[in-house]
Write a protein that holds these residues in place. Structure first.
Motif, PDB file in Angstrom:
ATOM      1  N   GLU A  23       0.839  -1.203   0.000  1.00  0.00           N
ATOM      2  CA  GLU A  23       0.000   0.000   0.000  1.00  0.00           C
ATOM      3  C   GLU A  23       0.876   1.255   0.000  1.00  0.00           C
ATOM      4  OE1 GLU A  23      -3.394   0.028  -0.501  1.00  0.00           O
ATOM      5  OE2 GLU A  23      -2.891  -2.047  -0.890  1.00  0.00           O
ATOM      6  N   SER A  24       0.290   2.361  -0.449  1.00  0.00           N
ATOM      7  CA  SER A  24       1.028   3.625  -0.600  1.00  0.00           C
ATOM      8  C   SER A  24       1.753   4.068   0.664  1.00  0.00           C
ATOM      9  CB  SER A  24       0.080   4.728  -1.056  1.00  0.00           C
ATOM     10  OG  SER A  24      -0.525   4.357  -2.261  1.00  0.00           O
ATOM     11  N   GLU A  28       5.697   4.800   0.911  1.00  0.00           N
ATOM     12  CA  GLU A  28       6.233   6.101   1.332  1.00  0.00           C
ATOM     13  C   GLU A  28       7.229   5.952   2.480  1.00  0.00           C
ATOM     14  OE1 GLU A  28       5.784   9.072  -0.100  1.00  0.00           O
ATOM     15  OE2 GLU A  28       4.496   8.152  -1.585  1.00  0.00           O
ATOM     16  N   ALA A  29       6.970   4.998   3.357  1.00  0.00           N
ATOM     17  CA  ALA A  29       7.843   4.794   4.517  1.00  0.00           C
ATOM     18  C   ALA A  29       9.225   4.298   4.101  1.00  0.00           C
ATOM     19  CB  ALA A  29       7.192   3.815   5.486  1.00  0.00           C
ATOM     20  N   GLY A  30       9.307   3.685   2.937  1.00  0.00           N
ATOM     21  CA  GLY A  30      10.583   3.206   2.420  1.00  0.00           C
ATOM     22  C   GLY A  30      10.364   2.174   1.339  1.00  0.00           C
ATOM     23  N   HIS A  31      11.118   2.304   0.227  1.00  0.00           N
ATOM     24  CA  HIS A  31      10.987   1.347  -0.867  1.00  0.00           C
ATOM     25  C   HIS A  31      12.326   1.181  -1.579  1.00  0.00           C
ATOM     26  CE1 HIS A  31      10.015   5.349  -2.552  1.00  0.00           C
ATOM     27  NE2 HIS A  31      10.726   4.929  -3.588  1.00  0.00           N
ATOM     28  N   ILE A  32      12.416   0.142  -2.385  1.00  0.00           N
ATOM     29  CA  ILE A  32      13.634  -0.120  -3.144  1.00  0.00           C
ATOM     30  C   ILE A  32      13.821   0.991  -4.168  1.00  0.00           C
ATOM     31  CG2 ILE A  32      14.706  -1.702  -4.806  1.00  0.00           C
ATOM     32  CD1 ILE A  32      13.294  -4.004  -3.292  1.00  0.00           C
ATOM     33  N   ARG A  36       8.332   1.396  -8.621  1.00  0.00           N
ATOM     34  CA  ARG A  36       7.057   2.087  -8.810  1.00  0.00           C
ATOM     35  C   ARG A  36       6.032   1.424  -7.912  1.00  0.00           C
ATOM     36  NH1 ARG A  36       6.173   1.221 -14.699  1.00  0.00           N
ATOM     37  NH2 ARG A  36       3.985   1.033 -14.226  1.00  0.00           N
ATOM     38  N   ASN A  37       5.114   2.206  -7.380  1.00  0.00           N
ATOM     39  CA  ASN A  37       4.109   1.664  -6.478  1.00  0.00           C
ATOM     40  C   ASN A  37       2.790   1.427  -7.202  1.00  0.00           C
ATOM     41  OD1 ASN A  37       2.240   2.897  -3.648  1.00  0.00           O
ATOM     42  ND2 ASN A  37       3.063   0.871  -3.905  1.00  0.00           N
ATOM     43  N   ILE A  38       2.398   0.149  -7.268  1.00  0.00           N
ATOM     44  CA  ILE A  38       1.054  -0.195  -7.742  1.00  0.00           C
ATOM     45  C   ILE A  38       0.498  -1.115  -6.655  1.00  0.00           C
ATOM     46  CG2 ILE A  38      -0.363  -1.290  -9.528  1.00  0.00           C
ATOM     47  CD1 ILE A  38       1.779  -0.615 -11.584  1.00  0.00           C
TER      48      ILE A  38
END
Length: 99
Positions: A23-24, A28-32, A36-38
């Motif tokens: 989830e978004s 937002e808290a941290g990603h690679i 891209r966020n889907i």
């Protein structure tokens, strides 16, 4: 879908589409870096945003949602689908927080 270790994932990550299906707020808290966020909750409506002519690297917090997302992509003609083993929890590469 083929499962990749963090090291295998890292090798081609600049040449592929990295999709984070969390989830978004989690994204937002941290990603690679480069992902891209889907979110999986929107995946059935948004999977068309993912190109079929490039490999797709999927991940979520662990791996449960990535497997389901991979199934949707496979049914819709994607052939090169990879999942990060252990998901974001086990990732030790570069990350980005916030936007």
């Amino acid at each position: 879908a083929k499962v990749l270790t963090s090291d295998e994932f890292r090798v081609n990550m600049r040449k592929v589409q990295i999709i984070d299906v969390r989830e978004s707020a989690e994204f937002e808290a941290g990603h690679i870096l480069g992902a891209r966020n889907i979110p999986f909750t929107q995946f059935k409506e948004r999977y068309l945003e993912i190109r079929k002519d490039q490999p797709v690297y999927l991940y979520d917090q662990r791996t449960s949602l990535s497997g389901r997302a991979a199934g949707i992509l496979k049914k819709n003609g994607h052939t090169e689908i990879y999942i990060l083993k252990g998901g974001y929890d086990d990732w030790d590469g570069k990350i980005k927080k916030g936007r």
